[in-house]
Design a protein around this motif. Structure first.
Motif, PDB file in Angstrom:
ATOM      1  N   LYS A   9       0.918  -0.973  -0.070  1.00  0.00           N
ATOM      2  CA  LYS A   9       0.052  -0.020  -0.090  1.00  0.00           C
ATOM      3  C   LYS A   9       1.190   0.985   0.078  1.00  0.00           C
ATOM      4  N   GLU A  10       1.882   1.435   0.930  1.00  0.00           N
ATOM      5  CA  GLU A  10       2.928   2.639   0.829  1.00  0.00           C
ATOM      6  C   GLU A  10       3.279   2.542  -0.838  1.00  0.00           C
ATOM      7  N   GLN A  11       3.848   1.598  -0.997  1.00  0.00           N
ATOM      8  CA  GLN A  11       4.587   1.590  -2.824  1.00  0.00           C
ATOM      9  C   GLN A  11       3.648   2.261  -3.918  1.00  0.00           C
ATOM     10  N   LEU A  12       2.112   1.805  -3.341  1.00  0.00           N
ATOM     11  CA  LEU A  12       1.332   2.426  -4.224  1.00  0.00           C
ATOM     12  C   LEU A  12       1.066   4.129  -4.176  1.00  0.00           C
ATOM     13  N   LEU A  13       0.828   3.964  -3.018  1.00  0.00           N
ATOM     14  CA  LEU A  13       0.730   5.327  -2.754  1.00  0.00           C
ATOM     15  C   LEU A  13       1.820   6.321  -3.350  1.00  0.00           C
ATOM     16  N   HIS A  14       3.072   5.692  -2.845  1.00  0.00           N
ATOM     17  CA  HIS A  14       3.794   6.080  -4.234  1.00  0.00           C
ATOM     18  C   HIS A  14       4.121   6.668  -5.303  1.00  0.00           C
ATOM     19  N   MET A  15       3.628   6.022  -6.348  1.00  0.00           N
ATOM     20  CA  MET A  15       4.010   5.611  -6.972  1.00  0.00           C
ATOM     21  C   MET A  15       2.630   6.781  -7.889  1.00  0.00           C
ATOM     22  N   ILE A  16       1.044   6.831  -7.065  1.00  0.00           N
ATOM     23  CA  ILE A  16       0.905   7.136  -7.374  1.00  0.00           C
ATOM     24  C   ILE A  16       0.839   9.354  -7.324  1.00  0.00           C
ATOM     25  N   GLN A  17       1.314   8.909  -6.331  1.00  0.00           N
ATOM     26  CA  GLN A  17       1.737  10.227  -5.949  1.00  0.00           C
ATOM     27  C   GLN A  17       2.512  11.445  -6.688  1.00  0.00           C
ATOM     28  N   LEU A  18       3.212  10.405  -7.550  1.00  0.00           N
ATOM     29  CA  LEU A  18       4.535  10.557  -8.636  1.00  0.00           C
ATOM     30  C   LEU A  18       3.627  10.177 -10.191  1.00  0.00           C
ATOM     31  N   CYS A  19       2.416  10.702 -10.229  1.00  0.00           N
ATOM     32  CA  CYS A  19       1.609  10.489 -10.892  1.00  0.00           C
ATOM     33  C   CYS A  19       1.035  11.935 -12.023  1.00  0.00           C
ATOM     34  N   GLY A  20       1.160  11.981 -13.236  1.00  0.00           N
ATOM     35  CA  GLY A  20       0.463  13.346 -13.708  1.00  0.00           C
ATOM     36  C   GLY A  20      -1.501  13.357 -13.052  1.00  0.00           C
ATOM     37  N   GLU A  21      -1.821  14.603 -13.487  1.00  0.00           N
ATOM     38  CA  GLU A  21      -3.042  14.738 -13.340  1.00  0.00           C
ATOM     39  C   GLU A  21      -4.312  12.887 -14.257  1.00  0.00           C
ATOM     40  N   LYS A  22      -3.768  13.216 -15.601  1.00  0.00           N
ATOM     41  CA  LYS A  22      -4.589  12.291 -16.158  1.00  0.00           C
ATOM     42  C   LYS A  22      -4.387  11.117 -15.209  1.00  0.00           C
TER      43      LYS A  22
ATOM     44  N   LYS B 256      -6.223  10.323 -12.393  1.00  0.00           N
ATOM     45  CA  LYS B 256      -8.171  10.514 -12.962  1.00  0.00           C
ATOM     46  C   LYS B 256      -8.483   8.289 -13.369  1.00  0.00           C
ATOM     47  N   ILE B 257      -6.981   7.685 -14.259  1.00  0.00           N
ATOM     48  CA  ILE B 257      -7.032   6.475 -14.690  1.00  0.00           C
ATOM     49  C   ILE B 257      -7.317   5.533 -13.351  1.00  0.00           C
ATOM     50  N   ALA B 258      -5.547   5.711 -12.761  1.00  0.00           N
ATOM     51  CA  ALA B 258      -5.822   5.093 -11.272  1.00  0.00           C
ATOM     52  C   ALA B 258      -7.235   4.827 -10.626  1.00  0.00           C
ATOM     53  N   ALA B 259      -7.783   6.121 -10.616  1.00  0.00           N
ATOM     54  CA  ALA B 259      -9.117   6.078  -9.589  1.00  0.00           C
ATOM     55  C   ALA B 259     -10.048   5.229 -10.065  1.00  0.00           C
ATOM     56  N   ALA B 260     -10.278   5.556 -11.513  1.00  0.00           N
ATOM     57  CA  ALA B 260     -11.145   4.729 -12.208  1.00  0.00           C
ATOM     58  C   ALA B 260     -11.273   3.922 -11.869  1.00  0.00           C
ATOM     59  N   THR B 261      -9.764   2.901 -12.320  1.00  0.00           N
ATOM     60  CA  THR B 261      -9.408   1.737 -11.668  1.00  0.00           C
ATOM     61  C   THR B 261      -9.997   1.094 -10.682  1.00  0.00           C
ATOM     62  N   VAL B 262      -9.738   1.676  -9.746  1.00  0.00           N
ATOM     63  CA  VAL B 262     -10.059   1.462  -8.051  1.00  0.00           C
ATOM     64  C   VAL B 262     -11.504   1.847  -8.064  1.00  0.00           C
ATOM     65  N   LYS B 263     -12.177   2.549  -8.599  1.00  0.00           N
ATOM     66  CA  LYS B 263     -13.481   2.275  -8.361  1.00  0.00           C
ATOM     67  C   LYS B 263     -13.940   1.218  -8.799  1.00  0.00           C
ATOM     68  N   ALA B 264     -13.759   0.864 -10.372  1.00  0.00           N
ATOM     69  CA  ALA B 264     -13.884  -0.364 -11.090  1.00  0.00           C
ATOM     70  C   ALA B 264     -13.908  -1.406 -10.435  1.00  0.00           C
ATOM     71  N   ILE B 265     -12.897  -1.935  -9.884  1.00  0.00           N
ATOM     72  CA  ILE B 265     -12.756  -2.488  -8.648  1.00  0.00           C
ATOM     73  C   ILE B 265     -13.468  -2.771  -7.547  1.00  0.00           C
ATOM     74  N   LEU B 266     -13.590  -1.691  -6.480  1.00  0.00           N
ATOM     75  CA  LEU B 266     -14.607  -2.168  -5.641  1.00  0.00           C
ATOM     76  C   LEU B 266     -15.861  -1.834  -5.980  1.00  0.00           C
ATOM     77  N   ASP B 267     -16.159  -1.691  -7.128  1.00  0.00           N
ATOM     78  CA  ASP B 267     -18.098  -1.815  -7.779  1.00  0.00           C
ATOM     79  C   ASP B 267     -18.092  -3.529  -7.920  1.00  0.00           C
ATOM     80  N   ALA B 268     -17.540  -4.308  -8.710  1.00  0.00           N
ATOM     81  CA  ALA B 268     -17.484  -5.753  -9.139  1.00  0.00           C
ATOM     82  C   ALA B 268     -16.961  -6.371  -8.035  1.00  0.00           C
ATOM     83  N   ARG B 269     -16.765  -5.813  -6.195  1.00  0.00           N
ATOM     84  CA  ARG B 269     -17.203  -6.517  -4.821  1.00  0.00           C
ATOM     85  C   ARG B 269     -18.428  -7.570  -4.996  1.00  0.00           C
TER      86      ARG B 269
END
Length: 107
Positions: A78-91, A94-107
Motif C-alpha cells: 500500500k505504501e508503494q502504491l501511494l508513492h507511485m500515485i504521488q508520482l503520477c500526473g493528473e491524467k 484519474k485513470i487509477a481512480a477509475a480503475t480502483v472504483k471499478a475494482i470496488l464496484d465489482a465486489r
C-alpha cells in the motif's frame, strides 16, 4: 537521534531487500558504488543528502521510513502504491481512480 543514526543502515537494507534489489542494483541506480551501499548498510556510513534522496526514490519508499522508523509500516504494498500515485500526473491519477472504483464496484 543517536538511535535513528544507528538504525539507518538496517532501515536501508530492509527496504532494499523488500524491494527485491541487490546492493549492486541499488548502487547503480543511485549513482554510487556497491561498496558504498555496503558501507551504509553495514558500517554506519551516512550518505550525503543527494545520495540519500536517490536511494529513497530508487527504493520507492517514504522518507518517513528513514526519518521515523518507529512508525511501523505494516503494509509495504500500500505504501508503494501511494508513492507511485504521488508520482503520477493528473491524467494518470484519474485513470487509477477509475480503475480502483471499478475494482470496488465489482465486489
Amino acid at each position: 537521534m543517536e538511535e535513528l543514526l544507528n538504525s539507518f543502515g538496517q532501515t536501508i537494507k530492509d527496504a532494499r531487500i523488500a524491494a527485491g534489489m541487490t546492493q549492486d542494483a541499488l548502487a547503480e541506480q543511485a549513482g554510487v558504488t556497491p561498496r558504498y551501499i555496503m558501507a551504509i548498510e553495514n558500517e554506519n556510513k551516512h550518505p550525503r543528502m543527494p545520495v540519500l534522496l536517490k536511494i529513497i526514490r530508487t527504493l520507492k519508499i517514504s522518507a518517513d521510513t528513514i526519518f521515523y522508523p518507529e512508525i511501523q509500516h505494516t503494509d509495504r504494498e500500500k505504501e508503494q502504491l501511494l508513492h507511485m500515485i504521488q508520482l503520477c500526473g493528473e491524467k494518470e491519477i484519474k485513470i487509477a481512480a477509475a480503475t480502483v472504483k471499478a475494482i470496488l464496484d465489482a465486489r
